[in-house]
Scaffold this motif. Structure first.
Motif, PDB file in Angstrom:
ATOM      1  N   THR A 144       0.837  -1.210   0.000  1.00 15.85           N
ATOM      2  CA  THR A 144       0.000   0.000   0.000  1.00 15.85           C
ATOM      3  C   THR A 144       0.864   1.250   0.000  1.00 15.85           C
ATOM      4  OG1 THR A 144      -1.726  -1.187   1.226  1.00 15.85           O
ATOM      5  CG2 THR A 144      -1.828   1.203   1.232  1.00 15.85           C
ATOM      6  N   THR A 145       1.927   1.223   0.800  1.00 16.86           N
ATOM      7  CA  THR A 145       2.851   2.362   0.817  1.00 16.86           C
ATOM      8  C   THR A 145       3.556   2.513  -0.526  1.00 16.86           C
ATOM      9  OG1 THR A 145       3.203   1.989   3.186  1.00 16.86           O
ATOM     10  CG2 THR A 145       4.801   3.372   2.038  1.00 16.86           C
ATOM     11  N   GLU A 146       3.934   1.387  -1.120  1.00 21.82           N
ATOM     12  CA  GLU A 146       4.570   1.423  -2.435  1.00 21.82           C
ATOM     13  C   GLU A 146       3.645   2.045  -3.473  1.00 21.82           C
ATOM     14  OE1 GLU A 146       6.134  -1.830  -5.768  1.00 21.82           O
ATOM     15  OE2 GLU A 146       5.939  -2.432  -3.661  1.00 21.82           O
ATOM     16  N   ALA A 147       2.380   1.682  -3.433  1.00 24.75           N
ATOM     17  CA  ALA A 147       1.419   2.254  -4.372  1.00 24.75           C
ATOM     18  C   ALA A 147       1.227   3.743  -4.114  1.00 24.75           C
ATOM     19  CB  ALA A 147       0.080   1.520  -4.259  1.00 24.75           C
ATOM     20  N   ALA A 148       1.195   4.135  -2.842  1.00 25.89           N
ATOM     21  CA  ALA A 148       1.018   5.556  -2.513  1.00 25.89           C
ATOM     22  C   ALA A 148       2.218   6.371  -2.990  1.00 25.89           C
ATOM     23  CB  ALA A 148       0.823   5.722  -1.006  1.00 25.89           C
ATOM     24  N   ARG A 149       3.420   5.819  -2.844  1.00 29.10           N
ATOM     25  CA  ARG A 149       4.605   6.540  -3.341  1.00 29.10           C
ATOM     26  C   ARG A 149       4.561   6.666  -4.867  1.00 29.10           C
ATOM     27  NH1 ARG A 149       7.891   3.584   0.741  1.00 29.10           N
ATOM     28  NH2 ARG A 149       8.468   5.091   2.362  1.00 29.10           N
ATOM     29  N   ALA A 150       4.132   5.610  -5.531  1.00 31.81           N
ATOM     30  CA  ALA A 150       4.014   5.688  -6.991  1.00 31.81           C
ATOM     31  C   ALA A 150       2.970   6.736  -7.390  1.00 31.81           C
ATOM     32  CB  ALA A 150       3.653   4.330  -7.568  1.00 31.81           C
ATOM     33  N   ASP A 151       1.883   6.819  -6.645  1.00 31.17           N
ATOM     34  CA  ASP A 151       0.888   7.863  -6.917  1.00 31.17           C
ATOM     35  C   ASP A 151       1.490   9.247  -6.713  1.00 31.17           C
ATOM     36  OD1 ASP A 151      -1.155   6.110  -7.575  1.00 31.17           O
ATOM     37  OD2 ASP A 151      -1.887   5.950  -5.520  1.00 31.17           O
ATOM     38  N   LEU A 152       2.351   9.380  -5.688  1.00 32.26           N
ATOM     39  CA  LEU A 152       3.028  10.661  -5.471  1.00 32.26           C
ATOM     40  C   LEU A 152       3.921  11.006  -6.651  1.00 32.26           C
ATOM     41  CD1 LEU A 152       3.967  13.090  -3.828  1.00 32.26           C
ATOM     42  CD2 LEU A 152       5.565  11.583  -2.627  1.00 32.26           C
ATOM     43  N   PHE A 153       4.697  10.035  -7.134  1.00 30.79           N
ATOM     44  CA  PHE A 153       5.529  10.285  -8.311  1.00 30.79           C
ATOM     45  C   PHE A 153       4.666  10.666  -9.512  1.00 30.79           C
ATOM     46  CE2 PHE A 153       8.648   7.029  -6.382  1.00 30.79           C
ATOM     47  CZ  PHE A 153       9.170   8.013  -5.557  1.00 30.79           C
ATOM     48  N   SER A 154       3.512  10.029  -9.624  1.00 33.77           N
ATOM     49  CA  SER A 154       2.617  10.331 -10.740  1.00 33.77           C
ATOM     50  C   SER A 154       2.142  11.778 -10.687  1.00 33.77           C
ATOM     51  CB  SER A 154       1.423   9.370 -10.724  1.00 33.77           C
ATOM     52  OG  SER A 154       0.485   9.707 -11.723  1.00 33.77           O
ATOM     53  N   THR A 155       1.764  12.254  -9.499  1.00 36.50           N
ATOM     54  CA  THR A 155       1.301  13.646  -9.377  1.00 36.50           C
ATOM     55  C   THR A 155       2.439  14.626  -9.628  1.00 36.50           C
ATOM     56  OG1 THR A 155       1.669  13.569  -6.974  1.00 36.50           O
ATOM     57  CG2 THR A 155      -0.541  13.042  -7.776  1.00 36.50           C
ATOM     58  N   GLU A 156       3.661  14.260  -9.235  1.00 30.48           N
ATOM     59  CA  GLU A 156       4.800  15.141  -9.518  1.00 30.48           C
ATOM     60  C   GLU A 156       5.060  15.237 -11.019  1.00 30.48           C
ATOM     61  OE1 GLU A 156       7.872  13.385  -7.204  1.00 30.48           O
ATOM     62  OE2 GLU A 156       7.382  14.511  -5.381  1.00 30.48           O
ATOM     63  N   GLU A 157       4.955  14.107 -11.707  1.00 33.99           N
ATOM     64  CA  GLU A 157       5.134  14.140 -13.159  1.00 33.99           C
ATOM     65  C   GLU A 157       3.975  14.866 -13.834  1.00 33.99           C
ATOM     66  OE1 GLU A 157       7.810  13.409 -14.584  1.00 33.99           O
ATOM     67  OE2 GLU A 157       8.792  12.445 -12.883  1.00 33.99           O
ATOM     68  N   ALA A 158       2.785  14.743 -13.265  1.00 35.48           N
ATOM     69  CA  ALA A 158       1.642  15.480 -13.818  1.00 35.48           C
ATOM     70  C   ALA A 158       1.877  16.984 -13.705  1.00 35.48           C
ATOM     71  CB  ALA A 158       0.360  15.085 -13.085  1.00 35.48           C
ATOM     72  N   ARG A 159       2.478  17.420 -12.599  1.00 32.00           N
ATOM     73  CA  ARG A 159       2.796  18.841 -12.460  1.00 32.00           C
ATOM     74  C   ARG A 159       3.830  19.264 -13.505  1.00 32.00           C
ATOM     75  NH1 ARG A 159       6.518  22.299  -9.829  1.00 32.00           N
ATOM     76  NH2 ARG A 159       7.823  20.493  -9.375  1.00 32.00           N
ATOM     77  N   ARG A 160       4.820  18.407 -13.753  1.00 32.62           N
ATOM     78  CA  ARG A 160       5.814  18.724 -14.773  1.00 32.62           C
ATOM     79  C   ARG A 160       5.167  18.837 -16.151  1.00 32.62           C
ATOM     80  NH1 ARG A 160      11.107  14.937 -13.363  1.00 32.62           N
ATOM     81  NH2 ARG A 160      11.735  16.036 -11.461  1.00 32.62           N
TER      82      ARG A 160
END
Length: 472
Positions: A144-160
């Motif tokens: 679950t933590t791994e998925a949440a971190r991947a979601d965080l990376f996804s939102t950071e790339e979405a901002r980029r």
């Protein structure tokens, strides 16, 4: 001691088990070179440059800086990142024990009219701690933590990706604005020139040298140039409004900098290696992060097949104070304090799934289907990225070729109009020839501005397609 050590080792071994497959980047069929690339691919790429290096106009740079700081799409993307960071903390917290405190102070009073029931008041203060910890035997919370971190990376790339889009949108709108400024200048200059020509034709008609049809044809030329002025002025104000909204402010005038032909000098536009595009494009990295999150959630779903082990405990302390509601004559029923009193308990509990009507299996299939969907979307985004670059490359090359031809056409049209006016003034030809040549010249000059604008916009689109523009 040996028995305890064996139990501890077994517990550590079980705690290290994590069901579900670890994420690995899928193999992607990457072309050796971009289609329509003029030169062979090299490590150098236009997308590696910061937007400060691509756009030399300081006014445009200032507009981009303002947009990056004030644009609402960027600010919304940043708020989503803050939410995703908080979700990582929430997901990770389940891997650790939970301790909560409680306190109470109960007051009770008993009354009665029978001899065996003595009216009495009691005060019971109690304070305690509760302890709960689930041993993550199968990696449910780690996944679950791994998925949440991947979601965080996804939102950071979405901002980029939002930043890349914003930089290209501001630059494109600014180039369109500067092109409209130049078209307005050409229209006003042409209008003034045609008004002077109309005055000359009128004087020739009054002197009997020209006919009334020459006057009417000259008036047509004046009206044609005059008609374009308000339309271009409308487009200028609307484009300024677009830029203002991108800057996060109310519609207003926009500052100008360099002229259109001094914006970007790009004799050669390197595209770079196609394989490096996967690392540079923010939307590709966003799709990959979403795939990683979906892969981790398969492990979360599979963990429901296995038992869950909890360790619970509680500790409490308090006392009881009693006081008679009415004092007896013999004073035998007096106040009493019982305490301090303590309580402590700790122990494991296990829950095992036995029957759930296929809910767990359906959850696993759903997670696997979502991961397959994310994989297909990832591959689709990559194909779209390669297409964007190929389209932008051929557009840039053809826009440049078109601009070169338009420059030659404009030179010829300008010389034709000059010769036609000389021939008309010398009485060799009618004003119809002047009318036709002046129309061609006006269209050619406006067309040259448009082709130059389109060439600049092609560079901006290529820069965006290569994943540039988000560098800080």
């Amino acid at each position: 001691m040996t028995h305890r050590a064996a139990l501890a080792a077994a517990a550590l071994l079980l705690a290290g088990c994590t069901v579900g497959a670890d994420y690995k980047r899928p193999v992607v069929d990457t072309p050796a070179n971009f289609r329509s690339a003029v030169a062979p691919s090299t490590a150098e790429s236009l997308g590696d440059l910061s937007w400060r290096d691509v756009f030399p106009d300081e006014t445009l740079r200032s507009l981009i800086r303002t947009a990056l700081a004030e644009n609402y799409d960027v600010r919304l993307a940043m708020s989503r990142i803050l939410d995703a960071r908080a979700q990582v903390t929430i997901a990770r917290s389940f891997q650790f024990p939970t301790v909560s405190g409680s306190a109470s102070a109960l007051y009770t009073s008993t009354v009665g009219d029978r001899p065996q029931i003595q009216p009495r008041e009691a005060f019971t203060p109690v304070g305690g701690l509760d302890f709960l910890f689930e041993i993550d035997l199968w990696g449910r919370y780690r996944r679950t933590t791994e998925a949440a971190r991947a979601d965080l990376f996804s939102t950071e790339e979405a901002r980029r990706f939002v930043i890349t889009t914003l930089v290209s949108d501001v630059a494109s709108a600014y180039f369109q604005l500067r092109a409209l400024d130049q078209q307005l200048e050409i229209s006003r200059s042409t209008l003034a020139s045609r008004q002077r020509s109309l005055g000359l034709v009128v004087r020739r008609q009054e002197g009997g040298v020209a006919s009334m049809i020459d006057v009417r044809q000259a008036e047509i030329l004046v009206a044609g140039a005059a008609e374009t002025v308000p339309d271009i002025e409308r487009q200028i104000e609307q484009t300024e409004n677009v830029i203002s909204i991108l800057l996060g402010r109310n519609p207003d005038a926009v500052a100008r900098g360099r002229p259109l032909d001094a914006q970007i000098a790009a004799p050669a536009v390197p595209a770079g290696l196609p394989s490096s595009l996967l690392e540079r494009r923010a939307d590709v990295r966003e799709a990959e992060a979403q795939l990683a999150a979906a892969t981790a959630r398969i492990g979360v779903a599979k963990a429901d097949y296995f038992p869950r082990v909890f360790i619970t405990g509680s500790a409490a302390a308090g006392g009881i104070y009693t006081h008679p509601a009415q004092a007896n004559a013999d004073n035998t029923n007096v106040s009493k304090w019982f305490g301090p009193l303590g309580f402590f308990s700790v122990g494991p509990s296990v829950t095992v799934p036995i029957f759930n009507t296929g809910r767990i299996a359906a959850g696993v299939r759903s997670a696997e289907a979502q991961a397959e969907t994310a994989l297909l979307q990832y591959r689709q985004v990559i194909l779209g990225a390669f297409r964007d670059v190929a389209d932008a490359l051929v557009e840039f090359r053809k826009r440049r070729e078109s601009r070169v031809e338009q420059e030659a056409f404009t030179v010829a049209a300008r010389d034709t109009a000059r010769l036609a006016n000389i021939r008309y003034t010398g009485g060799v030809t009618s004003y119809l020839e002047v009318l036709d040549s002046e129309r061609q010249l006006f269209d050619a000059e406006l067309g040259l501005v448009r082709t130059l604008r389109d060439e600049l916009l092609a560079v901006v689109r290529l820069y965006k397609a290569l994943g540039g523009g988000w560098q800080q």
